[in-house]
Design an enzyme around this catalytic site. Structure first.
Site, PDB file in Angstrom:
ATOM      1  N   ARG A 297       0.846  -1.196   0.000  1.00  0.00           N
ATOM      2  CA  ARG A 297       0.000   0.000   0.000  1.00  0.00           C
ATOM      3  C   ARG A 297       0.881   1.246   0.000  1.00  0.00           C
ATOM      4  NH1 ARG A 297      -5.115   1.807  -1.210  1.00  0.00           N
ATOM      5  NH2 ARG A 297      -6.073   3.015   0.453  1.00  0.00           N
TER       6      ARG A 297
ATOM      7  N   THR B 224      -9.141   0.601 -10.426  1.00  0.00           N
ATOM      8  CA  THR B 224      -8.599  -0.387  -9.483  1.00  0.00           C
ATOM      9  C   THR B 224      -8.803  -1.750 -10.141  1.00  0.00           C
ATOM     10  OG1 THR B 224      -8.961   0.984  -7.555  1.00  0.00           O
ATOM     11  CG2 THR B 224      -8.805  -1.369  -7.143  1.00  0.00           C
TER      12      THR B 224
ATOM     13  N   ASN C 125      -6.157   4.325  -7.195  1.00  0.00           N
ATOM     14  CA  ASN C 125      -7.357   5.012  -6.728  1.00  0.00           C
ATOM     15  C   ASN C 125      -8.243   5.455  -7.890  1.00  0.00           C
ATOM     16  OD1 ASN C 125      -9.121   5.691  -4.720  1.00  0.00           O
ATOM     17  ND2 ASN C 125      -8.310   7.750  -4.458  1.00  0.00           N
TER      18      ASN C 125
HETATM   19  O1  DON Z   1      -8.061   1.308  -1.533  1.00  0.00           O
HETATM   20  C1  DON Z   1      -9.235   1.605  -1.750  1.00  0.00           C
HETATM   21  O2  DON Z   1     -10.161   1.232  -1.054  1.00  0.00           O
HETATM   22  C2  DON Z   1      -9.577   2.471  -2.963  1.00  0.00           C
HETATM   23  N1  DON Z   1      -8.450   3.287  -3.324  1.00  0.00           N
HETATM   24  C3  DON Z   1     -10.038   1.589  -4.071  1.00  0.00           C
HETATM   25  C4  DON Z   1     -10.594   2.392  -5.212  1.00  0.00           C
HETATM   26  C5  DON Z   1     -11.446   1.626  -6.127  1.00  0.00           C
HETATM   27  O3  DON Z   1     -11.699   0.452  -5.955  1.00  0.00           O
HETATM   28  C6  DON Z   1     -12.013   2.365  -7.264  1.00  0.00           C
HETATM   29  N2  DON Z   1     -12.769   1.459  -8.076  1.00  0.00           N
HETATM   30  N3  DON Z   1     -13.693   1.432  -8.644  1.00  0.00           N
END
Ligand code: DON
Length: 565
Positions: A103, A376, A396
């Protein structure tokens, strides 16, 4: 109709666990591997890259590197080496289960008010568009870590398909156009991003080839020098200079200091299935286990559809309230993990749920909504030794921060927006955070990404999806479908609904609820919020040990490819 094989098998998963209870002598024997390997990913070129590495002598972990790196190239709006993710691993030879946490982290100069103006108001786009929105990437370090510790091939071999894809280019699809259209303005603001991802400043036509020579060169440097090729030296200098020239705060120390973490996955039990999922800094595993623990106190299968849906929604509501209050990076804040995932705690929450009436979220502590989409990405891999990977990766927003430091080809993430910019104030997705998720130097921002294994003596499911805060409820629907006997294709195609506490409404895909169910839920006091479009992009692999069969499926909502070979 789908082939019935997986259906039958998965239906027996829970029965085998309950009746047989797992036979010790069977468990002690070295488990035989599956008859075939399987890869499900969000792009056909990435799935092919994974198989190329498997056929070249790599294991599931090498394949995961190849698929991740190739997705970084051909799905630039979803994930990338300028972003991060979670790789959930299972090693067959010793049963090891680990989550590699790549992350992003907040830069050293980040501080809790960095997205607020002089009056203390949050400036929304600051944490979304441009250099200041980017956390320190984790993906390059995670890929090297996986190669060194778990892979069989040198990193350079596993990165080769991605480098080729970056040089030779890939074709623009419908999905690419939708994402580029959505982020057009921000992409135009970064000349280096516009030069690659747009065509004369416009969304490129279907079939146009996106070539990324700078990214290919950066990937080649990583292939040659390992993660140091990204976090130190010439690439690092270009990343830092480009970022700072555009208002960013990255330093060489931030990059050199990035550390991958290995974390023990969260595990729980539901209806005879073992659930293995992502621990903090993801909120996914905790929320999933809370929901499953709550609903395991009901005989859902004996209840009518409306009551079943109602109770599941009430469990979601409570888990998402807790998410807002308690969850954050455990290297920085204390999270009462054991309590939140315990059956006693769930029983307490269950006691507040009425069978005949919806709860009102406003009586609980406030949280705000978050839209979801197909940016994502997720990949699910099984090799013929039985090694597995479930990985959810992100930058993101679509195309992340829409910013490329000149010369690097690296599209930076805007993951900083997953922090709470100000306690109680919603981020651009609409999520409100608390102290636990406030910005601090080198801290990891809270995530919803939930790569998950579902296990029993009879088989294994590998599951995950993008979709912002809806990721968790999508994976929940996947687990419940698996438990009810659905096959891989049915799992990814299943219509979805979601409740995240506030807005106090059940969001649902077109076709998820028929008119009668909608009427019944309204009668129970639920607000319904029908969505205009589908959401999610789930990738699933199922190994049915009993029938010695492997199946895989890619969400029909996306453009991915699942293959069994
Ligand atoms: O880590 C997270 O929860 C978000 N940055 C994920 C973003 C995401 O899944 C966008 N998708 N549609």
């Amino acid at each position: 109709m789908k082939p019935t094989i997986t259906t039958t098998v998965i239906a027996t998963l829970s029965i085998a666990m309950l009746v047989v209870g797992g036979c010790a002598s069977e468990r002690d024997a070295a488990p035989p591997g599956p008859p075939q390997a399987a890869i499900a990913s969000a792009h056909p070129v990435a799935t092919a890259a994974g198989f190329e590495v498997l056929t070249g002598g790599g294991n599931a972990f090498d394949a995961a590197i190849a698929v991740s790196a190739t997705l970084a190239v051909v799905e630039p709006y979803s994930s990338g080496i300028g972003g991060g993710g979670f790789w959930l691993l299972h090693r067959a030879q010793d049963g090891m289960q680990r989550m590699v946490d790549g992350r992003e982290t907040a830069p050293g100069a980040a501080h809790r008010k960095m997205y607020q103006d002089a009056n203390g108001e949050v400036v929304p786009k600051l944490s979304v568009d441009g250099a200041l929105a980017a956390g320190i990437p984790g993906e390059p370090a995670a890929l090297e870590h996986i190669a060194q510790r778990y892979g069989r091939l040198p990193l350079a071999r596993s990165l080769a398909p991605a480098i080729r894809a970056a040089r030779e280019g890939f074709e623009v699809t419908e999905q690419y156009r939708r994402m580029a259209e959505f982020r057009l303005e921000a992409l135009r603001a970064s000349p280096a991003a516009a030069a690659v991802f747009l065509s004369n400043g416009e969304v490129p036509a279907i079939g146009h080839r996106i070539r990324q020579p700078d990214l290919a060169a950066t990937l080649e440097t990583i292939a040659r020098e390992g993660a140091d090729g990204f976090y130190r030296g010439a690439v690092a200098r270009m990343l830092v200079e480009g970022s700072r020239a555009a208002g960013g705060i990255w330093t060489l120390d931030d990059l050199a200091g990035y550390q991958v973490k290995e974390r023990a996955p969260l595990t729980g039990e539901f209806g005879g299935l073992r659930i293995v999922s992502a621990p903090p800094p993801s909120s996914g595993g905790v929320a999933l286990l809370t929901i499953l623990n709550i609903i395991s106190g009901y005989s859902l299968e004996k209840l009518n559809l409306a009551t079943r849906t109602h109770l599941t929604v009430e469990a979601m509501r409570r888990a998402y309230r807790d998410r807002a209050e308690y969850l954050g990076d455990m290297d920085f804040v204390q999270v009462p993990l054991r309590r939140l995932t315990s059956r006693d705690y769930a029983a307490g929450l269950r006691a507040t749920i009425r069978l005949d009436r919806a709860s009102a979220s406003k009586e609980l502590r406030p949280v705000a909504p978050q839209p979801a989409g197909q940016h994502t990405t997720h990949l699910s891999i099984l090799d013929t030794e039985g090694n597995r990977v479930a990985a959810t990766l992100s930058i993101n927003y679509p195309f992340g921060a829409c910013f490329v430091p000149p010369g690097t080809g690296v599209l930076l993430n805007d993951e900083m927006d997953d922090f709470s910019a100000k306690p109680g104030v919603a981020n651009v997705y609409g999520l409100v955070g608390a102290e636990a998720n406030a910005i601090a130097p080198r801290k990891r921002m809270l995530s919803s990404m939930s790569p998950t294994f579902v296990e029993s003596e009879q088989g294994v499911g590998i599951i995950g999806t993008p979709g912002g805060s809806r990721i968790i409820t999508m994976v929940l629907h996947g687990i419940l479908a698996l438990h009810a006997g659905a096959d891989a294709q049915q799992i990814v195609a299943k219509k979805r609904y979601h409740h995240q506490y506030l807005p106090d409404a059940i969001q649902f895909e077109p076709g998820a609820f028929d008119a009668q169910l909608q009427a019944e839920l309204e009668l129970l006091g639920h607000q319904l919020q029908p969505l205009d479009s589908d959401y999610g992009n789930m990738q699933t692999v199922i190994w049915d040990r009993g029938a010695n069969k492997v199946s895989a499926a890619s969400d029909p909502r996306g453009e991915g490819l699942a293959e069994v070979r």
